[in-house]
Design an enzyme around this catalytic site. Sequence first.
Site, short mmCIF file in Angstrom:
data_model
loop_
_atom_site.label_atom_id
_atom_site.label_comp_id
_atom_site.label_asym_id
_atom_site.label_seq_id
_atom_site.Cartn_x
_atom_site.Cartn_y
_atom_site.Cartn_z
N LEU A 431 45.48 21.13 101.94
CA LEU A 431 46.48 21.01 102.79
C LEU A 431 47.30 22.09 103.25
CD1 LEU A 431 48.01 17.70 101.59
CD2 LEU A 431 46.76 17.76 103.57
N GLY A 434 50.11 28.44 99.18
CA GLY A 434 51.60 29.19 99.04
C GLY A 434 51.70 30.06 97.99
N GLY A 435 52.81 30.63 97.95
CA GLY A 435 52.97 31.73 96.92
C GLY A 435 52.73 30.95 95.58
N GLY A 437 50.79 28.42 94.75
CA GLY A 437 49.45 27.55 94.74
C GLY A 437 48.78 27.12 95.55
N VAL A 439 48.01 23.18 97.80
CA VAL A 439 48.27 21.86 97.75
C VAL A 439 47.14 21.14 98.47
CG1 VAL A 439 49.85 19.91 98.83
CG2 VAL A 439 50.82 22.35 98.41
N LYS A 453 50.08 19.32 94.20
CA LYS A 453 50.41 20.75 94.00
C LYS A 453 49.67 21.43 92.76
CE LYS A 453 54.48 22.77 94.57
NZ LYS A 453 55.55 22.77 95.51
N ASP A 550 65.48 27.32 99.18
CA ASP A 550 64.64 27.42 100.25
C ASP A 550 64.56 26.56 101.22
OD1 ASP A 550 62.60 29.34 101.35
OD2 ASP A 550 61.09 28.88 100.40
#
Length: 753
Positions: A431, A434-435, A437, A439, A453, A550
């Site tokens: 999907l 990201g930093g 890992g 998803v 994730k 975040d």
Amino acid sequence: MKLSRNLYLFLFLFSLVITVSVSQTTITKATNVTKPGCKRQCGNVTIPYPFGIGPGCFTSDWFEITCNTTFNPHKPFIGGLEILDISDSTFRIRNKVASKCYDQHGNITENNPVFTNLGWTSPFTFSQRNRFTLIGCDDFALFVGPEQVNSTSGCIALCSRPGEVVNGSCSGVGCCQTSIPKGMKYYYTSVSSMGANHTSIWSFDPCTYSFMGEKERFTFNGVSDFLDPNFRNRTRASVPILVDWVIGNLSCSEATSAGVLGCQANTQCIDSNTGVQGYRCSCNQGYQGQPYLDPGCQDINECEDPNSNPCEGICTNTPGGYTCSCPDGYVGDGLKNGRACVAENSHFPVIKFSLGMGSGFLAVLLGITWLYFGVKKRKLIKLREKLFQQNGGLLLKQRIMSTDRSMDSTKVFTAEELEKATNNYAEDRILGRGGYGVVYKGILNDQRVVAIKKSRVMDETQIEQFINEVVILTQVNHRNVVKLLGCCLESEVPLLVYEYVSNGTLLDHIHGKGVMTWLSWENRLRVATESAGALSYLHSATSTPVIHRDIKSANILLDDNYTAKIADFGASRLVPIDQTQVTTLVQGTLGYLDPEYFHTSQLNEKSDVYSFGVLLAELLTGRKPLCMDRTDEERSLATYFITSLKENRLFQILEPRVVKEGTLEQLQEIAQLVKRCLELTSDERPTMKEVVIQLEGLRKFTQHPWASQHGDEENENLLNTEPEPSDLYAVSMDLSSGFSKDGSLIYPANVLR
Ligand SMILES: *[C@@H]1O[C@H](CO)[C@@H](O)[C@H](O)[C@H]1NC(C)=O
Ligand SMILES: *[C@@H]1O[C@H](CO)[C@@H](O)[C@H](O)[C@H]1NC(C)=O
Ligand SMILES: *[C@@H]1O[C@H](CO)[C@@H](O)[C@H](O)[C@H]1NC(C)=O
Ligand SMILES: *[C@@H]1O[C@H](CO)[C@@H](O)[C@H](O)[C@H]1NC(C)=O
Ligand SMILES: *[C@@H]1O[C@H](CO)[C@@H](O)[C@H](O)[C@H]1NC(C)=O
Ligand SMILES: *[C@@H]1O[C@H](CO)[C@@H](O)[C@H](O)[C@H]1NC(C)=O
Ligand SMILES: *[C@@H]1O[C@H](CO)[C@@H](O)[C@H](O)[C@H]1NC(C)=O
Ligand SMILES: *[C@@H]1O[C@H](CO)[C@@H](O)[C@H](O)[C@H]1NC(C)=O
Ligand SMILES: *[C@@H]1O[C@H](CO)[C@@H](O)[C@H](O)[C@H]1NC(C)=O
């Protein structure tokens, strides 16, 4: 008898000597590197087909090389970029280094941004073996690639004393490195000061540099790099950019069926994995030469070179291989590391013996294989158990049992279960990245759809924190927070299982293409109130306050009914935070980041309030928090919003629909709320609780009798026909360690506390 044996030995050694001397003379066999009649070299660089110099020498215009003879030695260029060497799947080009230098008053004395372009539709991409590097002590660099691959990454490098800088370490102190996304064909980079224009660090760091380049070729030399006036030239010379190439724009099977496959005899076609469509040809095992030109690849005579064959006896070359055997009168396998060749003893029943040996050996082999797989399986089980413990499984079980809410909401999944759910982590289930890992979308045995994730590797000291996080998250039960369903600790890296939220991120909806009919003033207020409510709950209602850190539109997911759900919170805890270690990395997002938190490193829940302020401004104006295309004044949404408000230009920057649907009082009040959230000192910002109360007050005015339930339903019906992106983490979870187009970036943890 004895004599003849010696004779054999002599002949054998003699033949060895002969082969060695022959191989040395014939090892460089001429092959067709270029098309007949084409220039083979430009200066020191060999130009193999499909590249070529001059008409008819290259396969397509992209592969045309111009040889500039004004240089000595001559230099080859491709599309204006200097080529350093060409191999069968990559070539290297001369680097360019962006720089900015200051004098001791903070005036800029030198400024060189860099733009490098391989060609928008070219079959070339920057190899992922490159890194994007920034060196400096007060700087950030943005690295803008094509919109196509959603790639604005950034790097921040900070330090205040020369002593903090560690040679060879690019983890955010003096030097920062990020990987680059796949498929990138051009980039723009420039560097800027974070604050003081180098005035406080000028004595040891007058300049800052950023560049892309092959990872292995660059080593950071600490402060001496900052002070080296020759740094740009030196880096240009020693750190090339590696470029992947493929030919055509078809896959192997497409090219084959279209009859245009360019691979010659004894080759195989390899589909591109560089992010662009195309293929490469490669010589089969045991062959070498030019795979793109007639007569194709040639058999390698392994017997010519004693280093490329393990024969001790007679080496016989075969197409694509060789065989080893023993001279007459000798037995064995002819291998240096095997049974070699031994003299046949006619009195000894060698054959029977070796047959016996053979079957015995076979039996032993079978036994060993059986044992091996048995042991391997047991090892796997053991390993899983070990990982479970290493990943804090026991600790987690303990914790969960000691809390009141027991296992009903959280589940510890097995590695197998999740492997099955994600079809063994299939590519098409991804999907987002990201930093932290990747998803994946997963479908559990009970047909529940979940988002899984997969973290990056983390070190053992982080485990307890991770466990705390999981325990906290499982206690969080809020309508507007993405639910953590469970986790898996048996795998090498922890896996987290979340509920699947189907309607994409708020970011997609605000900035996406197409008109989002549902994004009315009322719905904007609702989404804001829901998000604020969830944050307020996280800050105060849970047993341990949770600071999200975040908040951004990419982390607000929307479900089928456009209900907001905050995601990714606490994920930053997954990243090592250890204030005594400067090498650890934490995520934040430029544009949403609380400046006070950034400068003082004091984290408190008011940082979330700041980010939420930016989010509100984004919802009201439809602008991105950080937009590098705009003028300095408009670049940061937070600053621009405040100045516009001060100068009474608020209504010019609000989205027309918001101005149309909201009342004057509402808009003024919400603008004041944004202003308070964006106060530079955290004490002056409201708490999330106050924000919620104010937003709820505003919503009461909006809910006119004629604009309530019924209107909503109509809106939703309209929307159901619209295709919506379902990749819920596509934006918030970006590429490996660079960050998404919304400017998330990496910076060292020591600035945080
Ligand atoms: C080079 O190519 C020509 C024509 O394509 C062919 O006749 C010749 O044998 C080739 N030479 C080598 C060394 O492969
Ligand atoms: C390149 O060529 C020049 C002369 O033509 C030679 O001096 C130099 O050593 C060569 N460099 C390499 C790396 O081969
Ligand atoms: C070769 O390089 C020189 C110096 O950069 C430039 O002036 C010239 O135009 C180039 N020649 C060609 C044929 O590109
Ligand atoms: C450089 O800085 C000095 C001192 O702040 C200032 O007086 C001067 O005008 C600046 N020069 C330029 C070119 O901006
Ligand atoms: C880029 O983002 C858009 C929407 O934001 C998405 O549809 C697209 O798949 C993304 N592309 C890549 C290569 O991630
Ligand atoms: C840094 O330099 C820029 C451009 O010269 C200037 O606009 C900015 O005010 C300076 N910042 C500081 C803190 O001196
Ligand atoms: C870092 O590297 C530079 C240059 O290689 C050297 O002069 C300096 O002593 C090194 N510093 C440390 C702390 O190793
Ligand atoms: C770097 O190279 C350029 C052009 O090759 C040259 O003009 C400049 O003097 C060099 N700089 C240093 C510091 O050697
Ligand atoms: C592929 O390349 C050919 C010629 O190089 C061009 O005509 C064609 O439009 C390209 N196809 C795609 C899908 O880019």
